[in-house]
Design a protein around this motif. Structure first.
Motif, PDB file in Angstrom:
ATOM      1  N   SER A 189       0.821  -1.210   0.000  1.00 34.82           N
ATOM      2  CA  SER A 189       0.000   0.000   0.000  1.00 34.82           C
ATOM      3  C   SER A 189       0.857   1.263   0.000  1.00 34.82           C
ATOM      4  N   PRO A 190       0.619   2.179  -0.940  1.00 29.44           N
ATOM      5  CA  PRO A 190       1.330   3.469  -0.919  1.00 29.44           C
ATOM      6  C   PRO A 190       1.049   4.270   0.362  1.00 29.44           C
ATOM      7  N   VAL A 191      -0.122   4.042   0.982  1.00 30.70           N
ATOM      8  CA  VAL A 191      -0.452   4.769   2.210  1.00 30.70           C
ATOM      9  C   VAL A 191       0.540   4.412   3.313  1.00 30.70           C
ATOM     10  N   LEU A 192       0.820   3.114   3.472  1.00 35.44           N
ATOM     11  CA  LEU A 192       1.766   2.695   4.496  1.00 35.44           C
ATOM     12  C   LEU A 192       3.141   3.310   4.238  1.00 35.44           C
ATOM     13  N   TRP A 193       3.618   3.202   3.008  1.00 35.47           N
ATOM     14  CA  TRP A 193       4.956   3.711   2.714  1.00 35.47           C
ATOM     15  C   TRP A 193       4.994   5.236   2.761  1.00 35.47           C
ATOM     16  N   GLY A 194       3.900   5.856   2.404  1.00 32.04           N
ATOM     17  CA  GLY A 194       3.851   7.312   2.525  1.00 32.04           C
ATOM     18  C   GLY A 194       3.987   7.759   3.973  1.00 32.04           C
ATOM     19  N   ILE A 195       3.316   7.017   4.877  1.00 34.20           N
ATOM     20  CA  ILE A 195       3.384   7.358   6.305  1.00 34.20           C
ATOM     21  C   ILE A 195       4.770   7.053   6.868  1.00 34.20           C
ATOM     22  N   VAL A 196       5.310   5.874   6.557  1.00 34.07           N
ATOM     23  CA  VAL A 196       6.629   5.503   7.089  1.00 34.07           C
ATOM     24  C   VAL A 196       7.709   6.459   6.585  1.00 34.07           C
ATOM     25  N   VAL A 197       7.717   6.695   5.277  1.00 26.55           N
ATOM     26  CA  VAL A 197       8.740   7.597   4.716  1.00 26.55           C
ATOM     27  C   VAL A 197       8.524   9.023   5.214  1.00 26.55           C
ATOM     28  N   GLY A 198       7.247   9.439   5.274  1.00 31.96           N
ATOM     29  CA  GLY A 198       6.959  10.789   5.727  1.00 31.96           C
ATOM     30  C   GLY A 198       7.453  11.033   7.144  1.00 31.96           C
ATOM     31  N   LEU A 199       7.160  10.094   8.058  1.00 31.69           N
ATOM     32  CA  LEU A 199       7.548  10.280   9.450  1.00 31.69           C
ATOM     33  C   LEU A 199       9.040  10.041   9.684  1.00 31.69           C
ATOM     34  N   VAL A 200       9.557   8.939   9.192  1.00 30.74           N
ATOM     35  CA  VAL A 200      10.952   8.587   9.491  1.00 30.74           C
ATOM     36  C   VAL A 200      11.931   9.443   8.695  1.00 30.74           C
ATOM     37  N   VAL A 201      11.735   9.506   7.383  1.00 28.63           N
ATOM     38  CA  VAL A 201      12.668  10.249   6.526  1.00 28.63           C
ATOM     39  C   VAL A 201      12.325  11.736   6.516  1.00 28.63           C
ATOM     40  N   GLY A 202      11.021  12.039   6.358  1.00 27.46           N
ATOM     41  CA  GLY A 202      10.612  13.437   6.238  1.00 27.46           C
ATOM     42  C   GLY A 202      10.912  14.253   7.478  1.00 27.46           C
ATOM     43  N   LYS A 203      10.612  13.711   8.655  1.00 28.38           N
ATOM     44  CA  LYS A 203      10.894  14.449   9.891  1.00 28.38           C
ATOM     45  C   LYS A 203      12.391  14.692  10.046  1.00 28.38           C
ATOM     46  N   PHE A 204      13.193  13.670   9.756  1.00 27.28           N
ATOM     47  CA  PHE A 204      14.646  13.842   9.863  1.00 27.28           C
ATOM     48  C   PHE A 204      15.157  14.897   8.890  1.00 27.28           C
ATOM     49  N   LEU A 205      14.739  14.792   7.629  1.00 22.25           N
ATOM     50  CA  LEU A 205      15.196  15.766   6.630  1.00 22.25           C
ATOM     51  C   LEU A 205      14.745  17.176   6.986  1.00 22.25           C
ATOM     52  N   GLY A 206      13.507  17.312   7.466  1.00 26.36           N
ATOM     53  CA  GLY A 206      12.992  18.630   7.806  1.00 26.36           C
ATOM     54  C   GLY A 206      13.722  19.245   8.979  1.00 26.36           C
ATOM     55  N   VAL A 207      13.838  18.492  10.085  1.00 22.29           N
ATOM     56  CA  VAL A 207      14.448  19.028  11.308  1.00 22.29           C
ATOM     57  C   VAL A 207      15.951  19.212  11.137  1.00 22.29           C
ATOM     58  N   PHE A 208      16.631  18.169  10.689  1.00 19.07           N
ATOM     59  CA  PHE A 208      18.085  18.254  10.549  1.00 19.07           C
ATOM     60  C   PHE A 208      18.486  19.214   9.435  1.00 19.07           C
ATOM     61  N   GLY A 209      17.794  19.108   8.292  1.00 16.59           N
ATOM     62  CA  GLY A 209      18.131  19.967   7.159  1.00 16.59           C
ATOM     63  C   GLY A 209      17.939  21.440   7.475  1.00 16.59           C
ATOM     64  N   ALA A 210      16.826  21.770   8.137  1.00 18.24           N
ATOM     65  CA  ALA A 210      16.575  23.166   8.485  1.00 18.24           C
ATOM     66  C   ALA A 210      17.592  23.671   9.495  1.00 18.24           C
ATOM     67  N   SER A 211      17.950  22.829  10.473  1.00 19.42           N
ATOM     68  CA  SER A 211      18.948  23.232  11.470  1.00 19.42           C
ATOM     69  C   SER A 211      20.303  23.463  10.817  1.00 19.42           C
TER      70      SER A 211
END
Length: 595
Positions: free
Chosen positions: A309-331
């Motif tokens: 399901s794209p929904v599952l992978w969207g959530i996993v990638v969004g939370l695990v990868v997206g949060k890291f990229l957003g927080v670390f990248g912005a910092s």
């Protein structure tokens, strides 16, 4: 074990219990949470399922505590000054936007793109609990950074719930809710009966939100933002102490009640409510929510459907990868463009671990699953994704923190002064170009620090203009209950140019550091007492002391006085001869001077 860890553990236990329950006895799980609850009489009644009651009513208490924390941080906490909050605010905004963008990209064309709100929020309770369990040594500054980030993250999530996932608004209930909120604002001016007034108006506002179409849990946030918050006033505290002394001399119920009321009133309503509701939320509300919402069916067909399901992978990638990229990248970018700075001892390696940990998006993510996804099967897949992402984020963050602790052990960091001396910030006695620098971390109630003042005076007499002396705060409040107040008083005196004079008066009489003593010293030194009191209650003064204390924690300073000679930690006796010898042996070679 602290409340944070216990709360996180209970949340985890409730989550596991819900998963086991729904997979062993799915009919019983659905029957229990589908139970109808009717509140009221005849036509005036509310009709909920037990699951709906938890999500719409019980969770309003959770959102109320979130609102209290947001209000406090903007009034007297880390978000009072834009310069201090800039990096975590930018990191939080990026941590909202990047996961949502990744989710939409992965789920494009599936019809579930609108559920991007599921991946935007970090679970503050799990975040703080996980940091306490797996975080690095001396995590104080990282904890402050993540809490400031989490507050902004919560604001973003709440706004998105209100603006994106609210439909079919009814105008009249909203108007009535607004009137109720106005009433809540003015309750602060009542001389008595504020508790019942708050309770009645809060229930009415919640009912109006429920009738308006706005999710009723947001009533908790709106109410909390109107609850007053302030730092304790020294005069109020002293009055409470006077009443307590009177009760001790003449014990009776009237004096006891007066003393108790005075002590309570010296603390803002916001902080009293946070203290009262925090255990309820940690031990009951959130575990109950997890039990009602984390029931994920994990049979072979569900796992297979979820895996594809794209929904599952969207959530996993969004939370695990997206949060890291957003927080670390912005910092990282704020550092590159010098928009803001991270505090001493808080490097990008630790921010990386914190960024990964932000991928634990449990409570609000599960909460939004029901709002954003209408299909029951897709809801189940989404819940699998939220739980999987939280587990993955926790595991990766554990590895990151362990690796960074090995690469940058705290024993090395503690040997060197993490924050260089800044004449614009620090309390410096001596010339800026002096070849020797002596930095002391201490507290004004410490007997050893009092003894060290004589040694410091002798060092200054012997070395004269060749040494500059710097004082920084490390109040050991566990052993010295007045040390924090004394440090803040010294900072308030510093705003009128009398830091070292006030420091001397504190050390001259360590036995008297109560609120009246603090004000008396200000009068004796000729300070503007009215301005001094205002500064004592300011967030800037408290933040200045907290910054020094966090620096001390980052260097593992657990005893005072602790000296740094020419930027290096001094180990051994701190008598004048030892300090002079250490200063001369470690001084850098400068033009025109050689030790």
């Amino acid at each position: 074990m602290g409340r944070t860890r216990i709360g996180a553990l209970l949340l985890l236990i409730a989550t596991v219990a819900a998963i086991v329950w729904v997979n062993i006895a799915p009919a019983a799980y659905d029957l229990v949470w589908g139970t109808r609850i009717v509140i009221g009489v005849e036509d005036l009644r509310l009709d909920f399922t037990l699951h709906g009651f938890v999500n719409d009513a019980v969770m309003a208490i959770f959102f109320f505590t979130v609102g209290l924390e947001v209000r406090r941080e903007f009034a007297i906490g880390e978000l009072t000054r834009w310069s201090r909050a800039l990096v975590p605010v930018i990191a939080a905004i990026a941590g909202l936007a990047v996961p949502a963008a990744l989710y939409v990209l992965i789920t494009s064309g599936t019809g579930s793109e609108g559920a991007w709100g599921v991946v935007i929020s970090t679970d503050t309770a799990f975040l703080v609990g996980a940091l306490a369990l797996i975080g690095p040594r001396a995590p104080g500054r990282l904890r402050v950074f993540l809490l400031a980030l989490a507050v902004v993250d919560d604001i973003g999530a709440l706004c998105i719930i209100a603006l994106v996932y609210t439909q079919n608004l009814a105008a009249l209930p909203l108007v009535l809710a607004g009137a109720g909120l106005c009433g809540i604002f003015f309750v602060r001016y009542l001389r008595s009966g504020r508790g019942p007034a708050y309770a009645v108006l809060a229930i009415l506002v919640w009912l109006c939100f429920l009738a308006s179409g706005v999710h009723p849990t947001l009533a908790g946030v709106a109410i909390a933002l109107l609850v007053p918050v302030y730092r304790p006033n020294r005069r109020d505290v002293e009055h409470a102490l006077d009443l307590a002394r009177t009760f001790r001399q003449s014990p009776n119920s009237e004096y006891a009640r007066a003393a108790a009321n005075s002590l309570r009133e010296s603390i803002s309503i916001n902080e009293r409510l946070q203290t009262a509701y925090a255990p309820l939320v940690a031990y009951i509300v959130l575990p109950l929510f997890a039990l009602a919402n984390a029931g994920v069916r994990l049979d072979a067909s569900v796992v297979a459907d979820a895996w594809h399901s794209p929904v599952l992978w969207g959530i996993v990638v969004g939370l695990v990868v997206g949060k890291f990229l957003g927080v670390f990248g912005a910092s990282w970018l704020t550092g590159v463009f010098r928009i803001g700075t991270l505090g001493p001892g808080l490097g990008l390696d630790r921010v990386a671990g914190g960024g990964v940990l932000c991928g634990i998006g449990f409570t609000i993510s599960l909460f939004l699953v029901d709002l954003a996804i209408p299909d029951a099967e897709t809801q189940n897949i989404a819940r699998v994704g939220v739980l999987a992402a939280s587990v993955i984020a926790f595991a990766i963050a554990t590895v990151v923190f362990r690796v960074t602790d090995l690469v940058h052990p705290m024993t090395e960091i503690g040997r060197v002064l993490v924050r260089p001396v800044d004449p614009e910030r620090d309390h410096v006695f001596g010339a800026d170009d002096a070849p020797f620098t002596l930095v002391e971390y201490g507290d004004f109630q410490c007997g050893f620090c009092l003894k060290a003042t004589g040694a410091v005076e002798e060092v200054r007499r012997e070395l004269g203009d060749r040494v500059r002396y710097v004082w920084r705060h490390a109040p050991l409040t566990r052993y010295h209950p007045n040390a924090q107040a004394a440090a803040e008083a010294a900072e308030a005196a510093a705003l009128q140019g009398k830091f070292f004079e006030y420091e001397h008066s504190l050390f001259a009489d360590q036995e008297h550091q109560l609120p009246t003593d603090i004000l008396r010293r200000a009068r004796d030194l000729g300070l503007d007492v009215e301005q001094f009191e205002a500064d004592l209650n300011s967030a800037d003064v408290a933040a200045r002391v907290r910054d020094d204390a966090l620096d001390a924690e980052a260097m593992e300073i657990t005893a005072v006085p602790t000296f740094f000679v020419n930027g290096h930690r001094h180990v051994g006796p701190f008598d004048a001869a030892s300090l002079i010898r250490a200063l001369e042996q470690t001084a850098p070679v400068t033009a025109g001077f050689r030790p």
